[in-house]
Design an enzyme around this catalytic site. Sequence first.
Site, PDB file in Angstrom:
ATOM      1  N   GLU A 119      55.165 -48.177  37.020  1.00 52.71           N
ATOM      2  CA  GLU A 119      54.429 -47.130  36.101  1.00 52.71           C
ATOM      3  C   GLU A 119      55.157 -47.314  34.806  1.00 52.71           C
ATOM      4  O   GLU A 119      54.910 -46.572  34.130  1.00 52.71           O
ATOM      5  CB  GLU A 119      54.497 -45.704  36.452  1.00 52.71           C
ATOM      6  CG  GLU A 119      54.124 -45.322  37.963  1.00 52.71           C
ATOM      7  CD  GLU A 119      52.658 -45.687  38.077  1.00 52.71           C
ATOM      8  OE1 GLU A 119      51.996 -45.621  37.098  1.00 52.71           O
ATOM      9  OE2 GLU A 119      51.986 -45.172  39.123  1.00 52.71           O
ATOM     10  N   HIS A 142      57.960 -39.261  36.972  1.00 57.69           N
ATOM     11  CA  HIS A 142      56.738 -39.089  37.851  1.00 57.69           C
ATOM     12  C   HIS A 142      57.043 -39.036  39.279  1.00 57.69           C
ATOM     13  O   HIS A 142      57.932 -39.673  39.904  1.00 57.69           O
ATOM     14  CB  HIS A 142      55.923 -40.490  37.818  1.00 57.69           C
ATOM     15  CG  HIS A 142      55.061 -40.608  38.677  1.00 57.69           C
ATOM     16  ND1 HIS A 142      53.946 -39.941  39.176  1.00 57.69           N
ATOM     17  CD2 HIS A 142      54.999 -41.791  39.963  1.00 57.69           C
ATOM     18  CE1 HIS A 142      53.262 -40.342  40.054  1.00 57.69           C
ATOM     19  NE2 HIS A 142      53.983 -41.386  40.585  1.00 57.69           N
ATOM     20  N   HIS A 144      55.858 -37.094  43.730  1.00 60.29           N
ATOM     21  CA  HIS A 144      54.756 -36.819  44.467  1.00 60.29           C
ATOM     22  C   HIS A 144      54.857 -35.326  45.018  1.00 60.29           C
ATOM     23  O   HIS A 144      55.252 -35.234  46.279  1.00 60.29           O
ATOM     24  CB  HIS A 144      54.619 -37.880  45.530  1.00 60.29           C
ATOM     25  CG  HIS A 144      54.284 -39.240  45.024  1.00 60.29           C
ATOM     26  ND1 HIS A 144      54.502 -40.337  45.650  1.00 60.29           N
ATOM     27  CD2 HIS A 144      53.780 -39.870  43.872  1.00 60.29           C
ATOM     28  CE1 HIS A 144      54.256 -41.500  45.044  1.00 60.29           C
ATOM     29  NE2 HIS A 144      53.915 -41.231  43.855  1.00 60.29           N
ATOM     30  N   HIS A 214      47.467 -38.015  43.485  1.00 57.67           N
ATOM     31  CA  HIS A 214      48.567 -38.934  43.305  1.00 57.67           C
ATOM     32  C   HIS A 214      50.079 -38.230  43.108  1.00 57.67           C
ATOM     33  O   HIS A 214      50.850 -38.255  44.047  1.00 57.67           O
ATOM     34  CB  HIS A 214      48.390 -40.203  42.265  1.00 57.67           C
ATOM     35  CG  HIS A 214      49.341 -41.074  42.114  1.00 57.67           C
ATOM     36  ND1 HIS A 214      49.250 -41.975  41.535  1.00 57.67           N
ATOM     37  CD2 HIS A 214      50.634 -41.230  42.554  1.00 57.67           C
ATOM     38  CE1 HIS A 214      50.551 -42.842  41.367  1.00 57.67           C
ATOM     39  NE2 HIS A 214      51.338 -42.128  42.296  1.00 57.67           N
TER      40      HIS A 214
HETATM   41  P1  13P Z   1      57.511 -47.671  41.631  1.00 58.17           P
HETATM   42  O1  13P Z   1      58.376 -48.205  42.877  1.00 58.17           O
HETATM   43  O2  13P Z   1      56.998 -49.021  40.812  1.00 58.17           O
HETATM   44  O3  13P Z   1      58.423 -47.007  40.790  1.00 58.17           O
HETATM   45  O4  13P Z   1      56.389 -47.003  41.980  1.00 58.17           O
HETATM   46  C1  13P Z   1      56.199 -45.829  42.868  1.00 58.17           C
HETATM   47  C2  13P Z   1      55.270 -44.867  42.347  1.00 58.17           C
HETATM   48  O5  13P Z   1      55.209 -43.819  42.430  1.00 58.17           O
HETATM   49  C3  13P Z   1      54.051 -45.254  41.886  1.00 58.17           C
HETATM   50  O6  13P Z   1      53.027 -44.471  41.376  1.00 58.17           O
HETATM   51 ZN    ZN Z   2      53.485 -42.491  42.145  1.00 59.42          ZN
END
Ligand code: 13P
Ligand code: ZN
Length: 269
Positions: A119, A142, A144, A214
């Site tokens: 990302e 970022h 989840h 996401h």
């Molecule tokens: P990475 O392992 O490349 O950081 O990706 C994790 C992710 O949440 C992608 O949206």
């Molecule tokens: Zn992600």
Amino acid sequence: MKSILDGRPELAAEIWKVAETAGYLWQKGWAERNGGNITINITEFVDGEMRAMAPISEVKPIGATLPHLKGCWFFCKGTNKRMRDLARRPMENGSIIRITEDCSGYEIIADQPVLPTSELPSHLSVHDHLIASGSDYKASLHTHPIELVALTHNKKFLEKDVATRMLWSMIPETKAFCPRGLGITPYTLPGSVKLAEATIEALSDYDVVMWEKHGVFAVDRDIMAAFDQVDVLNKSAQIYIAARNMGFEPDGMSDEQMAEMTEAFHLPK
Ligand code: 13P
Ligand code: ZN
């Protein structure tokens, strides 16, 4: 093993804040496998000796030219690396990079040639945008978060500010500590430049942006503050869900109560 953090306590403290946050993300259940990523702008901690260091990777393209990142350095979680490992060994599961002179690529400097997160286009485009707009924000996150992502599986919550109003109304502190609310971007391929562009557009109005189905992308002065904003929003989502699980639609705070709160805490309308 020697580390770039040796003899640089301020830089080390910033990296260990990232590690602590990574641990919280894992504990929250928001960071399955390699899920989520963190980038922090560490340019203020870069000294002459660091500037003279030879790269340990070839130049890699960012995928965009980001002129405001001239001379900037970042610490990034590695792609495919786990938050729970970043929490204990940040310099093995992330790396320090510097942006190339032409602002279209980067080189890895230390400690190991750990390839930054997939990302990176979103993270670096956002940092470019933050610098361009004179912001003092240094961290992007970022992750989840379960309940917030669940909300985006219902069209109602994808409409502008519907989720924000609901989340603010669950508990007074949510608006106090996430005063710009939750922006929404329609589903876009993870890691894409299109996702980066949509994120930047949404960040003009919000500090936390939901990537539909996401995860969230949050920015703030440091990584703890970015985490806090996501944490208060997700807490509100959990209260909403708890009420629904008890069999009723929660009333939410009234418009009068929200207005009183907004006034008392000097929050944006
Ligand atoms: P990475 O392992 O490349 O950081 O990706 C994790 C992710 O949440 C992608 O949206
Ligand atoms: Zn992600």
